[in-house]
Scaffold this active site. Structure first.
Site, mmCIF file in Angstrom:
data_model
loop_
_atom_site.group_PDB
_atom_site.id
_atom_site.type_symbol
_atom_site.label_atom_id
_atom_site.label_comp_id
_atom_site.label_asym_id
_atom_site.label_seq_id
_atom_site.Cartn_x
_atom_site.Cartn_y
_atom_site.Cartn_z
ATOM 1 N N LYS A 69 0.794 -1.230 0.000
ATOM 2 C CA LYS A 69 0.000 0.000 0.000
ATOM 3 C C LYS A 69 0.831 1.289 0.000
ATOM 4 C CE LYS A 69 -4.197 -1.896 2.021
ATOM 5 N NZ LYS A 69 -5.267 -1.717 3.000
ATOM 6 N N ASP A 105 -9.977 2.833 1.548
ATOM 7 C CA ASP A 105 -10.089 2.261 2.900
ATOM 8 C C ASP A 105 -10.797 3.221 3.859
ATOM 9 O OD1 ASP A 105 -8.877 -0.187 2.417
ATOM 10 O OD2 ASP A 105 -6.866 0.559 2.872
#
Ligand code: ATR
Length: 272
Positions: A69, A105
């Protein structure tokens, strides 16, 4: 018919429910011949090759999970404002050879809370100070919540809290949860070799609390089980997976994802 291929990349990846969730959405909308979604195990050292492969093969999108990420950011052409503030990308979209990074997210977290509470003024305790915590702090503070970060390592936690205008407390110093409405776990405590452990003393939970665990394997973590016993409201990590995935689905296909179908797909798969 030409397929637009999407992948979830990470290491490990076998446990990912993203292929089941996205594929169920494609089928429900009748676009399963146009779009396909698969998982690929990509070790950290192969990330650059994977991104080159995305360009070379003209893949439509990547969902990125651990450990990619943060490392993926310098390999992309453009980053959304939210992903830049969070410092992590979980979605890469290939727009005609231009690779754009997004973070969904934070929406996974805020959208899971919306049916249960008003975010404005919500007093939230965020446990942990990793990437998931950064997404949570961004989502919550930008929605008007008052955030306190609790973390084991003081330096990392205090730095993260300062980045988002949140308060900080060392996790072992938490002796009461009286001042909080929402308890959100972003640590891995409750899964893997930390199974059956709770990130906080479960005796501190109260029925008026909303307890949200981003761990979704197992669905009923020690923290969630204690919250159920106490009569608190609970939010499963599967809801975060769903809502981050719904936004991702839209970024890949330009069509809103079918929420009920995608929710049922992951809840059913998690029981299997
Ligand atoms: P991610 O990026 O997936 O959110 P991470 O960067 O590995 O994960 O961060 C994990 C967080 O969980 C960290 O805040 C870590 O605390 P430290 O900063 O003190 O390392 C926290 N964490 C991990 N294991 C923990 C444990 N056994 N007890 C309490 N906190 C833990």
């Amino acid at each position: 018919m030409i397929q637009k291929i999407c992948l979830v990349i990470g290491d490990p990846i076998a446990q990912s429910l993203s292929p089941i969730m996205h594929s169920a959405g494609y089928k429900a909308l009748g676009i399963e011949k146009e779009f396909a979604f698969h998982a690929a195990r990509v070790p950290a050292e192969n990330l650059k090759q994977a991104i080159d492969g995305m360009r070379g093969l003209g893949l439509r999108g990547f969902a990125c999970t651990i450990p990619h990420k943060v490392a993926v950011i310098p390999l992309l052409d453009q980053i959304s404002e939210e992903a830049s503030k969070i410092g992590a990308v979980n979605t890469v979209v290939n727009e005609n050879g231009n690779l754009v990074g997004y973070n969904t997210d934070y929406l996974g977290i805020t959208k899971s809370i919306v049916p249960h509470a008003d975010l404005v003024g919500l007093k939230a305790l965020v446990l942990g100070a990793g990437g998931a915590s950064r997404a949570a702090c961004f989502g919550l503070t930008s929605s008007g919540a008052q955030v306190t970060v609790a973390n084991r390592s003081i330096e990392k936690g205090a730095r993260l809290a300062a980045d988002f205008g949140a308060n900080f407390i060392e996790i072992s110093a938490l002796k009461s949860l009286d001042q909080f409405d929402l308890i959100l776990n972003t640590t891995p405590v409750g899964m893997g070799n930390l199974l059956e452990q709770s990130p906080i003393n479960p005796a501190l939970l109260q029925p008026r609390h909303i307890v949200f665990d981003t761990v979704y394997r197992p669905k009923n973590t020690a923290l969630i089980s204690a919250a159920l016993k106490c009569g608190s409201k609970i939010i499963y990590g599967l809801d975060m997976l769903l809502h981050q995935g719904l936004k991702q689905f839209e970024l890949f296909t330009s069509i809103p994802g079918p929420e009920t179908v995608m929710r049922n797909a992951i809840y059913t798969a998690s029981e299997a």
